[in-house]
Design an enzyme around this catalytic site. Structure first.
Site, PDB file in Angstrom:
ATOM      1  N   LYS A 113       1.002  -0.975  -0.584  1.00 39.74           N
ATOM      2  CA  LYS A 113      -0.124  -0.054  -0.155  1.00 39.74           C
ATOM      3  C   LYS A 113       1.083   0.957   0.270  1.00 39.74           C
ATOM      4  CE  LYS A 113      -4.454  -2.172   1.847  1.00 39.74           C
ATOM      5  NZ  LYS A 113      -5.258  -1.741   2.978  1.00 39.74           N
ATOM      6  N   LYS A 194      -9.663 -11.223  -6.072  1.00 35.13           N
ATOM      7  CA  LYS A 194     -11.053 -11.582  -4.591  1.00 35.13           C
ATOM      8  C   LYS A 194     -11.768 -10.402  -5.117  1.00 35.13           C
ATOM      9  CE  LYS A 194     -10.039 -12.210  -0.201  1.00 35.13           C
ATOM     10  NZ  LYS A 194      -9.029 -11.498   0.926  1.00 35.13           N
ATOM     11  N   LYS A 197     -13.892  -4.715  -2.175  1.00 36.20           N
ATOM     12  CA  LYS A 197     -15.139  -3.314  -1.511  1.00 36.20           C
ATOM     13  C   LYS A 197     -14.982  -2.394  -2.400  1.00 36.20           C
ATOM     14  CE  LYS A 197     -13.264  -3.121   2.587  1.00 36.20           C
ATOM     15  NZ  LYS A 197     -13.570  -2.901   4.292  1.00 36.20           N
TER      16      LYS A 197
END
Ligand code: TRP
Length: 328
Positions: A113, A194, A197
Site C-alpha cells: 500500500k 478476490k 469492496k
C-alpha cells in the site's frame, strides 16, 4: 469456550464475499455454545489512507446497520464501533512500545500500500499494531482472517508473547483461523482476483445492498471460459469454478456435485442468480427497515460500546500497571 474477534473496516461496499467469508461465520459462532464473539466496525482503520470524513461516518453507520440486518445479535458477545472504545487507542500506544520499527515495516500489506502512494500516513505503518490492540484487548483466542491479514495476526501473537515475557502474564496469545466455506469469492469480471469492496470493482462485486436486478445482471455477465461444459476446475476454469463456489456458498451443497447438475453456462448463471438473490434480498429488506431508524442503531452501538469498555478498561489497567505506569 473460545473467543473470536472480527473487525470490518468501513471503506467501500460490503459484498457477498464478506457475507459468506466473514459475516455468516460470525452468525454461526453466535448460534453455537462454545464460541464467544467480538464484532466491531474498525473506523480507526479507515483513516490510514486518504479519506473523506463524511464518508467514513456514513459508512460506519451503514456497516453496523448491515451487520444487524444480516442477523447479528448485538447482545450475544460484543458489538461496537472501535472508536467508541478509546481503550483501543490507549493499548495501541503501549503496544507500539513493544514493536520494532523494522518489524512494522516488514508487513507485506504496508509495503504494497505504501508503494502505491506519494504521501504515506504514519498510521498506515502502525495499523497492524492497532489491530494487535483490537485483538489483545478482549483476550481473543482466534481471529478469522483472509490470507492478506495473516501476517498481522502473527504480529499480534509476537507482541503478546513479548509483553507477557517482559512484563508478566497479561494477554491471551491469539491465533489466525481460516473460515471454512467460500473463504475466497472471486471478482466476477476478473476471477483471478478476490471480490473487493472498492468502487473500481463494482461490475465484478455482488454488493449486499445491490438491487436484485443488478445482482442478476452482474452474474449473467460474469466471465466464464471458452468451453461450455460445466466442470469444477479452479485452475483451468476459474470463472466457472467461482460461480459454482458462490452457488455452493449460498446453498450448502458441494461445488463439484453442483457442476454435474448443469448442461451449460446460461443455466448455471440463472441458478446462481436465484440463489444469490434469495440469500441477499432478505438482508437488503431488513437493512432498509433498520436504516429508516438510525437512532435505534446508534442506541444499540452505544450500549455495545458501554459493555465493551467495561471489559477493555480492565485489560488496559493491567497493561498500564505491568508496563510501569504510576496509577493516578
Ligand atoms: N484490518 C481488517 C480489515 O481491513 C479489519 C480489522 C481491524 C481486524 N482490526 C482487526 C480484523 C482485528 C481482525 C482483527 O479487513
Amino acid at each position: 469456550m473460545s473467543r473470536r474477534l472480527t473487525g470490518f473496516t468501513p471503506s467501500g461496499d460490503l459484498h457477498l464475499g464478506n457475507y459468506l467469508g466473514a459475516i455468516r461465520p460470525v452468525l454461526a459462532d453466535q448460534a453455537s455454545d462454545d464460541t464467544d464473539t467480538v464484532v466491531f466496525v474498525s473506523d480507526l482503520h479507515a483513516l490510514t489512507l486518504h479519506h473523506d470524513p463524511a464518508e467514513v461516518r456514513r459508512r460506519t453507520l451503514e456497516f453496523a446497520t448491515l451487520l444487524l440486518a444480516a442477523g447479528l445479535d448485538p447482545d450475544a458477545g460484543l458489538f461496537m464501533v472501535q472508536s467508541h472504545v478509546p481503550e483501543h487507542t490507549e493499548l495501541h500506544y503501549l503496544l507500539e512500545c513493544l514493536t520494532g520499527y523494522g518489524e512494522a515495516q516488514r508487513m507485506i500489506q504496508f509495503k504494497e500500500k505504501s508503494g502505491r502512494q506519494r504521501q504515506v500516513r504514519t498510521s498506515l505503518l502502525t495499523y497492524p499494531i492497532l489491530m494487535a490492540a483490537d485483538i489483545l484487548l478482549y483476550d481473543t483466542d482466534e481471529v478469522p482472517v483472509g490470507e492478506d491479514q495473516r501476517q498481522h495476526v502473527e504480529l499480534a501473537r509476537d507482541v503478546a508473547v513479548r509483553f507477557n515475557t517482559h512484563y508478566g502474564a497479561t494477554f491471551t496469545v491469539p491465533r489466525a483461523v481460516h473460515p471454512a466455506v467460500a473463504a475466497r469469492v472471486m471478482d466476477l469480471s476478473s476471477p483471478a482476483r478476490k471480490m473487493s469492496k472498492s468502487a473500481s470493482s463494482a461490475a465484478g462485486a455482488l454488493r449486499l445492498l445491490d438491487q436484485p436486478d443488478a445482482l442478476r445482471r452482474k452474474i449473467m455477465r460474469a466471465v466464464t471460459d471458452a468451453g461450455s461444459a460445466v466442470a469444477y476446475d479452479p485452475d483451468r476454469s476459474p470463472g466457472v469454478a467461482n460461480l459454482l463456489d458462490i452457488l455452493a456458498g449460498c446453498t450448502g451443497a458441494r461445488p463439484a456435485d453442483l457442476a454435474a447438475r448443469f448442461d451449460g453456462y446460461g443455466e448455471l448463471k440463472r441458478a446462481v442468480a436465484d440463489a444469490v438473490v434469495d440469500t441477499l434480498s432478505p438482508i437488503r429488506t431488513r437493512y432498509l427497515r433498520l436504516a429508516s431508524d438510525p437512532d435505534h442503531v446508534r442506541a444499540v452501538l452505544r450500549a455495545g460500546a458501554k459493555r465493551a469498555r467495561e471489559r477493555a478498561a480492565d485489560k488496559v489497567c493491567r497493561a498500564r500497571s505491568a508496563i510501569g505506569l504510576l496509577p493516578a
